[in-house]
Design an enzyme around this catalytic site. Structure first.
Site, mmCIF file in Angstrom:
data_model
loop_
_atom_site.group_PDB
_atom_site.id
_atom_site.type_symbol
_atom_site.label_atom_id
_atom_site.label_comp_id
_atom_site.label_asym_id
_atom_site.label_seq_id
_atom_site.Cartn_x
_atom_site.Cartn_y
_atom_site.Cartn_z
ATOM 1 N N HIS A 38 0.791 -1.230 0.000
ATOM 2 C CA HIS A 38 0.000 0.000 0.000
ATOM 3 C C HIS A 38 0.825 1.283 0.000
ATOM 4 O O HIS A 38 0.340 2.328 0.427
ATOM 5 C CB HIS A 38 -0.935 0.011 1.203
ATOM 6 C CG HIS A 38 -2.018 -1.021 1.133
ATOM 7 N ND1 HIS A 38 -2.925 -1.080 0.112
ATOM 8 C CD2 HIS A 38 -2.321 -2.058 1.956
ATOM 9 C CE1 HIS A 38 -3.754 -2.092 0.313
ATOM 10 N NE2 HIS A 38 -3.403 -2.709 1.423
ATOM 11 N N ASP A 89 -10.573 -5.570 4.419
ATOM 12 C CA ASP A 89 -10.886 -6.167 3.126
ATOM 13 C C ASP A 89 -11.851 -7.344 3.264
ATOM 14 O O ASP A 89 -12.671 -7.581 2.377
ATOM 15 C CB ASP A 89 -9.607 -6.614 2.423
ATOM 16 C CG ASP A 89 -8.906 -5.463 1.725
ATOM 17 O OD1 ASP A 89 -9.573 -4.472 1.398
ATOM 18 O OD2 ASP A 89 -7.682 -5.544 1.513
ATOM 19 N N GLU A 119 -8.506 -12.389 3.610
ATOM 20 C CA GLU A 119 -9.112 -11.101 3.279
ATOM 21 C C GLU A 119 -10.325 -11.209 2.361
ATOM 22 O O GLU A 119 -10.784 -10.189 1.837
ATOM 23 C CB GLU A 119 -8.070 -10.200 2.607
ATOM 24 C CG GLU A 119 -6.847 -9.917 3.454
ATOM 25 C CD GLU A 119 -5.876 -8.987 2.777
ATOM 26 O OE1 GLU A 119 -5.970 -7.770 3.037
ATOM 27 O OE2 GLU A 119 -5.046 -9.460 1.972
#
Length: 268
Positions: free
Chosen positions: A54, A185, A159
């Site tokens: 990220h 997520d 996730e």
């Protein structure tokens, strides 16, 4: 004179999990310098993981942070940006002592991550020569591979609905150490984005923890840094690895609190 590679590689995460102790980890998303390793140690974290999924961290910066953290006794792991074998191997070669694999949908992909992260006879990782985790000392190949296999943590992130449905098989994969629930997520995948109190969240953790217990693995908490009450409840359920939050959030929350406190008492 040190005579074994095992004298150099100590994975605090794996050691504490083996003793059924709670492991506290910080995500590194903002800080590119090695100072973050000292900050993590001073704050009392057992581990940190650099989040390459990220942000725009370079592999060089990631490796420098990992080497600094290991030298201070803080286990360095990396959430890789993809599940490709090349990315996993290069990240470990740079100095990480653990791989966090995001968005693992099934046991098939989990097994492929293990193959990339572990040396023979468990996996197919290529032996790179002198390694930063061993302070670039050379040891017999068989000793190096065995020591690094034992020290390297392999973490699968849960996730998605698909991963949750295959949690039993993922937990059964040889070489997997930890299943880390990525709550944000996972909630999105289940159609309950942001609803941390939803019964499906507790159910997901319960299923993951139960699968880990049946297969001798460990369960972890991710994405609940804003909800210490839920983290405490899930630890009580049996989770032992806790991702408490990231450096950016810690900086913002501390700075915001300081500003608000002074604004509340300042004239005008």
């Amino acid at each position: 004179m040190t005579s074994s590679p095992r004298d150099y590689v100590r994975n605090t995460v794996k050691e504490k999990l083996a003793r059924d102790e709670v492991v506290l980890s910080m995500i590194v998303r903002l800080t590119r310098g090695i100072e973050i390793a000292s900050i993590a140690q001073t704050a009392g974290f057992d581990s940190l993981y650099v989040d390459m999924e990220h942000n725009s961290f370079s592999l060089d910066a990631t490796g420098q942070i990992c080497m600094a953290a290991q030298a201070l006794g803080v286990t360095p792991m990396v959430r890789v940006q993809s599940l490709s074998a090349e990315v996993i191997a290069r990240t470990l070669d740079a100095g990480a002592l653990g791989i966090i694999a995001p968005h693992v949908p099934s046991a098939h992909e989990a097994a492929a991550v293990v193959q990339a992260a572990k040396f023979a006879p468990i996996g197919e990782r290529s032996l790179p020569g002198p390694m930063p985790q061993l302070r670039f000392r050379s040891f017999p190949a068989a000793e190096t591979m065995a020591a690094m296999n034992d020290a390297t943590a392999v973490v699968m992130m849960m996730e998605s609905r698909e991963a949750l449905e295959d949690v039993e098989a993922i937990a059964a994969v040889e070489g997997v150490d930890l299943l880390l629930v990525g709550t944000n997520d996972l909630c999105r995948s289940l159609g309950i984005a942001g609803q941390y109190d939803h019964p499906l969240v507790k159910e997901a953790y319960a299923r993951t923890i139960a699968a880990c217990r049946r297969h001798g693995k460990h369960a972890g908490i991710g994405g609940l840094g804003s909800r210490p009450d839920l983290m405490q409840a899930i630890v009580a359920m049996g989770a032992r690895y806790v991702s408490l939050g990231n450096d950016l959030t810690f900086l913002l929350s501390g700075g915001t609190a300081a500003v608000k406190a002074l604004r509340a008492t300042a004239p005008g």
